[in-house]
Design an enzyme around this catalytic site. Sequence first.
Site, PDB file in Angstrom:
ATOM      1  N   HIS A 116       0.671  -1.320   0.022  1.00 52.80           N
ATOM      2  CA  HIS A 116       0.397   0.064   0.092  1.00 52.80           C
ATOM      3  C   HIS A 116       0.708   1.333  -0.010  1.00 52.80           C
ATOM      4  O   HIS A 116       0.318   2.440  -0.166  1.00 52.80           O
ATOM      5  CB  HIS A 116      -1.003   0.074   1.366  1.00 52.80           C
ATOM      6  CG  HIS A 116      -0.403   0.172   2.656  1.00 52.80           C
ATOM      7  ND1 HIS A 116      -0.258  -0.976   3.326  1.00 52.80           N
ATOM      8  CD2 HIS A 116       0.241   1.086   3.082  1.00 52.80           C
ATOM      9  CE1 HIS A 116       0.280  -0.552   4.489  1.00 52.80           C
ATOM     10  NE2 HIS A 116       0.654   0.776   4.372  1.00 52.80           N
ATOM     11  N   ASP A 146       0.310  -7.618   1.581  1.00 51.19           N
ATOM     12  CA  ASP A 146       0.700  -6.278   1.672  1.00 51.19           C
ATOM     13  C   ASP A 146       2.204  -6.085   1.739  1.00 51.19           C
ATOM     14  O   ASP A 146       2.666  -5.293   2.451  1.00 51.19           O
ATOM     15  CB  ASP A 146       0.117  -5.677   2.994  1.00 51.19           C
ATOM     16  CG  ASP A 146       0.035  -4.251   2.863  1.00 51.19           C
ATOM     17  OD1 ASP A 146       0.080  -3.549   1.753  1.00 51.19           O
ATOM     18  OD2 ASP A 146       0.228  -3.657   3.795  1.00 51.19           O
ATOM     19  N   SER A 249       5.106   2.639   7.981  1.00 51.08           N
ATOM     20  CA  SER A 249       4.643   1.581   7.180  1.00 51.08           C
ATOM     21  C   SER A 249       5.644   1.009   6.187  1.00 51.08           C
ATOM     22  O   SER A 249       6.278   2.000   5.689  1.00 51.08           O
ATOM     23  CB  SER A 249       3.225   1.839   6.500  1.00 51.08           C
ATOM     24  OG  SER A 249       2.507   0.648   5.962  1.00 51.08           O
TER      25      SER A 249
END
Length: 505
Positions: A116, A146, A249
Amino acid sequence: MALGTYKVFEKNPAEGMTFEDRQKVYFASNKNTSNVVSSAGDVDFTQAAAAVTPAVVYIRTTYSAQQGRSSGRDPIEEMFGDMFGQRMQPQQSQPQRASGSGVIISTDGYIVTNNHVVANASKVEVTTNDHRVLQAKVIGTDPNTDLALIKVSATNLPIVKLGNSDDVRVGEWVLAVGNPFNLNSTVTAGIVSAKGRNIGIIGSEDNDDQQSSPFGSRSRYQQQPAAPRLNKAIESFIQTDAAINPGNSGGALVNTKGELIGINSAIASHTGSYEGYGFAVPVNLAKKVLNDLEKFGSVKRGYIGVSFQELNSDVAQTLKINTTNGLYVNELVAGGGAEAAGLQKGDIITKVEGNKVYESSDLQERVGRLQPGDKIHLTVLRAGAEKNFTITLKGEPAATNRTAANSKTAEELYNKLGASFQPLTQAQKSKFRLNSGVVVTQVRRGGFFENYDIPEGTIITGINGQAINSTNDIDKAITNLKNGQMVIEGYSADGMRFRNSFDVR
């Protein structure tokens, strides 16, 4: 002359090696970089932080205004807001930007991050710890875990040593390294709070029977299960209370030896900022995904071929069974490995490779590390007795036509294509009577290949009049534009020849 000739034909020694094998060679040759001592006893993290920080990078991504990422956004972003990418307020005519973190795992420029963080990006820019700014290209992405693999053109980069997430224990100290709130190279400490967390943020948009919330809760039981289908999402997160915030992230979760044990991916929060719960993809799962992305451009995943649900007291009462632990088999996928091995509807999967199964993540992560054709050993409870089965994993059914994604650098143009590639095998060359070419192994949302309906399985033989036989050939050819046009030639999976022209200005 002899030495010069040898150098011309000398093969890259890393070619064909997994990232883990390359690292073993690297650390064997650089022993002074691998002798970090566990600091759990003294609660001193200075050695681990010093070993890891140089290899954690800051990633900035750009999305063209036409892409409009506010619609059709990544499901993780939908559930967690914009906390992962620190997105600037979208403007009507200006490109949108996002940021995150990444971890260098190979000295020649391969970097792991989250899907993402880079999904749909037309430009990916990496800033290293020593303030170099490099353009990156997306090698491949895996929305089901992911994870994403990107690459910069650089050598002799610092790397983080890959650890073993199976050895991680609840309660041990860990460090999270990343770039929260655009604060580069931030290190936070905490402990492992739990393992094998399934929080329901990946793939829930594909299942109308499962309810998701921004905090990861999900209904795990279906009163009337639908027709069985392959469960593609794999969630078996390491949970930590090390502070993880927007921008972390894709960053590193490491143990006190400075070894990478996870890739930070999500937080559970009412506000979008740290509230005590962070989640990381275990590195043992990531190793398989990253090696596949480099080798094939997509993940070759094996499947057992069952539809199941987790047992608890409520589900057991509804099904009128006595056990409350394990995975209840609702249906078998026709032609799947489980059906071939003799599993039946109503079986309860109690062990995988001899280890007890309590949650779906206990099974899914173990299977997620394997390839089609690999075998896995399951123990099931049937009619009150345990039975052992050896299942050969089957691949995903053949992909169908997917409709799901002005730069001047080769990396930016490559990313705009929105695809991953693999050289043709000799069998494919013979089938299409070709001497060269690459096959499309992945099509990402928002790119030219999706927009022009060029699906997986398509063979690319030429770009801008140049023959293509490798990704390196693509890098060279895509910058040879005439009037801002890129011309791609090749064959569809059924053998039909095509020629498409894109305006990339």
